[in-house]
Write a protein that holds these residues in place. Structure first.
Motif, PDB file in Angstrom:
ATOM      1  N   HIS A 171     -24.410  21.521 -24.387  1.00  0.00           N
ATOM      2  CA  HIS A 171     -24.414  22.993 -24.273  1.00  0.00           C
ATOM      3  C   HIS A 171     -23.109  23.544 -24.881  1.00  0.00           C
ATOM      4  O   HIS A 171     -22.039  22.986 -24.646  1.00  0.00           O
ATOM      5  CB  HIS A 171     -24.508  23.355 -22.793  1.00  0.00           C
ATOM      6  CG  HIS A 171     -24.715  24.809 -22.542  1.00  0.00           C
ATOM      7  ND1 HIS A 171     -23.714  25.744 -22.738  1.00  0.00           N
ATOM      8  CD2 HIS A 171     -25.793  25.498 -22.119  1.00  0.00           C
ATOM      9  CE1 HIS A 171     -24.174  26.939 -22.438  1.00  0.00           C
ATOM     10  NE2 HIS A 171     -25.444  26.823 -22.059  1.00  0.00           N
ATOM     11  N   LYS A 215     -21.107  25.715 -24.133  1.00  0.00           N
ATOM     12  CA  LYS A 215     -20.016  26.022 -23.202  1.00  0.00           C
ATOM     13  C   LYS A 215     -19.145  24.790 -22.900  1.00  0.00           C
ATOM     14  O   LYS A 215     -17.959  24.928 -22.605  1.00  0.00           O
ATOM     15  CB  LYS A 215     -20.632  26.545 -21.896  1.00  0.00           C
ATOM     16  CG  LYS A 215     -19.813  27.595 -21.175  1.00  0.00           C
ATOM     17  CD  LYS A 215     -20.366  27.820 -19.789  1.00  0.00           C
ATOM     18  CE  LYS A 215     -21.120  29.131 -19.699  1.00  0.00           C
ATOM     19  NZ  LYS A 215     -21.619  29.359 -18.308  1.00  0.00           N
ATOM     20  N   GLN A 259     -33.629  19.901 -18.223  1.00  0.00           N
ATOM     21  CA  GLN A 259     -32.904  21.024 -18.841  1.00  0.00           C
ATOM     22  C   GLN A 259     -32.656  22.134 -17.827  1.00  0.00           C
ATOM     23  O   GLN A 259     -31.578  22.734 -17.795  1.00  0.00           O
ATOM     24  CB  GLN A 259     -33.712  21.595 -20.009  1.00  0.00           C
ATOM     25  CG  GLN A 259     -33.821  20.638 -21.175  1.00  0.00           C
ATOM     26  CD  GLN A 259     -34.555  21.277 -22.353  1.00  0.00           C
ATOM     27  OE1 GLN A 259     -34.350  22.441 -22.686  1.00  0.00           O
ATOM     28  NE2 GLN A 259     -35.413  20.502 -22.987  1.00  0.00           N
ATOM     29  N   HIS A 260     -33.668  22.354 -16.979  1.00  0.00           N
ATOM     30  CA  HIS A 260     -33.564  23.413 -15.984  1.00  0.00           C
ATOM     31  C   HIS A 260     -32.427  23.114 -14.998  1.00  0.00           C
ATOM     32  O   HIS A 260     -31.601  23.974 -14.697  1.00  0.00           O
ATOM     33  CB  HIS A 260     -34.903  23.551 -15.254  1.00  0.00           C
ATOM     34  CG  HIS A 260     -34.911  24.606 -14.205  1.00  0.00           C
ATOM     35  ND1 HIS A 260     -34.942  25.948 -14.505  1.00  0.00           N
ATOM     36  CD2 HIS A 260     -34.842  24.516 -12.856  1.00  0.00           C
ATOM     37  CE1 HIS A 260     -34.914  26.642 -13.382  1.00  0.00           C
ATOM     38  NE2 HIS A 260     -34.846  25.789 -12.365  1.00  0.00           N
ATOM     39  N   ASN A 265     -28.976  23.210 -16.945  1.00  0.00           N
ATOM     40  CA  ASN A 265     -28.574  24.582 -17.252  1.00  0.00           C
ATOM     41  C   ASN A 265     -28.139  25.326 -15.991  1.00  0.00           C
ATOM     42  O   ASN A 265     -27.229  26.158 -16.037  1.00  0.00           O
ATOM     43  CB  ASN A 265     -29.697  25.330 -17.976  1.00  0.00           C
ATOM     44  CG  ASN A 265     -29.825  24.864 -19.426  1.00  0.00           C
ATOM     45  OD1 ASN A 265     -28.833  24.524 -20.061  1.00  0.00           O
ATOM     46  ND2 ASN A 265     -31.050  24.823 -19.943  1.00  0.00           N
ATOM     47  N   GLY A 266     -28.768  24.985 -14.872  1.00  0.00           N
ATOM     48  CA  GLY A 266     -28.367  25.577 -13.585  1.00  0.00           C
ATOM     49  C   GLY A 266     -26.933  25.197 -13.216  1.00  0.00           C
ATOM     50  O   GLY A 266     -26.207  25.987 -12.595  1.00  0.00           O
ATOM     51  N   ILE A 318     -24.557  24.339 -15.547  1.00  0.00           N
ATOM     52  CA  ILE A 318     -23.664  24.921 -16.562  1.00  0.00           C
ATOM     53  C   ILE A 318     -23.488  26.424 -16.326  1.00  0.00           C
ATOM     54  O   ILE A 318     -22.405  26.976 -16.551  1.00  0.00           O
ATOM     55  CB  ILE A 318     -24.200  24.605 -17.974  1.00  0.00           C
ATOM     56  CG1 ILE A 318     -24.208  23.079 -18.197  1.00  0.00           C
ATOM     57  CG2 ILE A 318     -23.361  25.292 -19.053  1.00  0.00           C
ATOM     58  CD1 ILE A 318     -25.121  22.602 -19.311  1.00  0.00           C
ATOM     59  N   GLU A 319     -24.555  27.073 -15.824  1.00  0.00           N
ATOM     60  CA  GLU A 319     -24.474  28.511 -15.533  1.00  0.00           C
ATOM     61  C   GLU A 319     -23.427  28.828 -14.471  1.00  0.00           C
ATOM     62  O   GLU A 319     -22.911  29.943 -14.402  1.00  0.00           O
ATOM     63  CB  GLU A 319     -25.822  29.023 -15.012  1.00  0.00           C
ATOM     64  CG  GLU A 319     -26.722  29.537 -16.098  1.00  0.00           C
ATOM     65  CD  GLU A 319     -28.160  29.686 -15.597  1.00  0.00           C
ATOM     66  OE1 GLU A 319     -28.368  29.880 -14.377  1.00  0.00           O
ATOM     67  OE2 GLU A 319     -29.068  29.576 -16.444  1.00  0.00           O
ATOM     68  N   GLN A 320     -23.111  27.849 -13.637  1.00  0.00           N
ATOM     69  CA  GLN A 320     -22.120  28.089 -12.577  1.00  0.00           C
ATOM     70  C   GLN A 320     -20.688  28.091 -13.114  1.00  0.00           C
ATOM     71  O   GLN A 320     -19.746  28.409 -12.393  1.00  0.00           O
ATOM     72  CB  GLN A 320     -22.217  26.988 -11.502  1.00  0.00           C
ATOM     73  CG  GLN A 320     -23.555  26.933 -10.775  1.00  0.00           C
ATOM     74  CD  GLN A 320     -23.613  25.719  -9.848  1.00  0.00           C
ATOM     75  OE1 GLN A 320     -22.659  25.407  -9.149  1.00  0.00           O
ATOM     76  NE2 GLN A 320     -24.742  25.030  -9.856  1.00  0.00           N
ATOM     77  N   ALA A 340     -17.704  29.470 -15.356  1.00  0.00           N
ATOM     78  CA  ALA A 340     -17.249  30.667 -16.079  1.00  0.00           C
ATOM     79  C   ALA A 340     -16.916  30.271 -17.514  1.00  0.00           C
ATOM     80  O   ALA A 340     -16.426  29.164 -17.770  1.00  0.00           O
ATOM     81  CB  ALA A 340     -16.023  31.252 -15.390  1.00  0.00           C
ATOM     82  N   ALA A 341     -17.189  31.200 -18.468  1.00  0.00           N
ATOM     83  CA  ALA A 341     -17.087  30.862 -19.897  1.00  0.00           C
ATOM     84  C   ALA A 341     -15.710  30.322 -20.278  1.00  0.00           C
ATOM     85  O   ALA A 341     -15.599  29.442 -21.138  1.00  0.00           O
ATOM     86  CB  ALA A 341     -17.411  32.096 -20.729  1.00  0.00           C
ATOM     87  N   TRP A 354     -19.247  22.608 -10.870  1.00  0.00           N
ATOM     88  CA  TRP A 354     -20.512  23.131 -10.326  1.00  0.00           C
ATOM     89  C   TRP A 354     -20.805  22.445  -9.002  1.00  0.00           C
ATOM     90  O   TRP A 354     -20.187  21.443  -8.649  1.00  0.00           O
ATOM     91  CB  TRP A 354     -21.654  22.849 -11.300  1.00  0.00           C
ATOM     92  CG  TRP A 354     -21.656  21.425 -11.814  1.00  0.00           C
ATOM     93  CD1 TRP A 354     -21.850  20.277 -11.081  1.00  0.00           C
ATOM     94  CD2 TRP A 354     -21.443  20.997 -13.168  1.00  0.00           C
ATOM     95  NE1 TRP A 354     -21.766  19.172 -11.892  1.00  0.00           N
ATOM     96  CE2 TRP A 354     -21.527  19.577 -13.178  1.00  0.00           C
ATOM     97  CE3 TRP A 354     -21.198  21.668 -14.365  1.00  0.00           C
ATOM     98  CZ2 TRP A 354     -21.362  18.824 -14.344  1.00  0.00           C
ATOM     99  CZ3 TRP A 354     -21.043  20.907 -15.517  1.00  0.00           C
ATOM    100  CH2 TRP A 354     -21.129  19.504 -15.513  1.00  0.00           C
TER     101      TRP A 354
END
Ligand code: OOG
Ligand code: NI
Length: 263
Positions: free
Chosen positions: A46, A48, A106-107, A110-111, A113-115, A117-118, A133
């Motif tokens: 990803h 990020k 992937q789900h 991605n869950g 990685i979404e946690q 911060a950029a 995470w």
């Protein structure tokens, strides 16, 4: 952050979940220092957190990318980085190719990685920050079932998954076989995949590794004792021009990855 500080932090973090490392030091070099051939880091592809992001603190202190590797069945690619100072360890960074994995993997990934911060992965201390995470036990097991690599990464995050003794620099051992024999005599369990020694003098690199220790890992819904990190041993050979080989061997690396599998 200076390179030595990055590696000191990685080492301290590694020891917390790899108690066998100190006993291995005692065994191989009681009163002398050990030269670390390389460390390895794992991540997702990803944008990020991909290899380019994880490599940043190393590039900043003078490392350059020196080799690309592909592991088709594990759905991984990797690069290794070297520093002009030959006593600084090489750095091997791999990433899981998420788009080749199942939608459910992937789900979950991605869950996680979404946690994050950029800007968090852009910090120099990110590479030894552990998990940015929270993952629950069901998520860990679901990842593990499809990809042992993904499960390990979700549980342990950003840390060196191994350090590597440079057998070339040991005072009391010359051959990797003798290192292995001394380890086994003390009850250390070695990774037998692809043979106890992976690679040959003709390939200019021989490697062996322990199977990972186990350690308690905190999940969002409790604690599990799971495989943590391991120790590798590498003997490098000179080519016909007399240059010591500094790369990696994909077929050997493919087996070394499995050192974090459950025994
Ligand atoms: C890296 C495995 C490859 C080597 O020396 O070939 C490797 C990993 O387990 O993340 O370290
Ligand atoms: Ni390695």
């Amino acid at each position: 952050m200076p390179a030595t500080l990055i590696f000191d932090n990685l080492w301290r973090q590694f020891l917390q979940v790899t108690p066998s490392a100190e006993r291995i030091h005692e065994l191989l070099a009681a009163n002398s220092t050990i030269v670390n051939d390389h460390i390895a880091l794992r991540t997702f592809n990803h944008p990020k957190v991909n290899i380019d992001v994880i490599a940043r603190p190393f590039l900043k202190v003078g490392y350059t990318s020196c080799g690309h590797y592909e592991f088709k069945t594990k759905k991984l690619v990797a690069q290794h980085f070297e520093h002009p100072d030959p006593l600084l360890p090489k750095v091997f960074i791999s990433e899981l190719l998420l788009e080749q994995c199942s939608l459910s993997l992937q789900h979950i990934a991605n869950g996680l990685i979404e946690q994050v911060a950029a800007d968090t992965p852009l910090r120099d201390d990110f590479v030894f920050s552990g998990t940015p995470w929270k993952v629950d036990q069901a998520g860990y097991y679901a990842l593990l079932e499809e990809s042992e690599y993904a499960g390990w990464l979700a549980a342990w995050g950003y840390r060196a998954n191994h350090f590597t003794v440079s057998v070339n620099h040991l005072d009391n051992f010359e051959r990797l076989e003798d290192v292995n024999r001394a380890l086994m005599a003390q009850g250390f369990v070695l990774n037998l995949g692809g043979g106890r020694i992976k690679g040959t003098p003709e390939e200019l690199l021989e490697q062996s590794s322990t199977m990972a220790d186990t350690a308690f890992c905190e999940f969002s819904d409790g604690v599990l004792e799971i495989p943590s990190c391991f120790y590798e041993f590498a003997r490098r050979y000179a080519d016909q021009q007399g240059e010591i080989y500094t790369g990696f061997i994909a077929a050997s690396a493919d087996k070394i990855f499995e050192s974090t599998h459950k025994n």
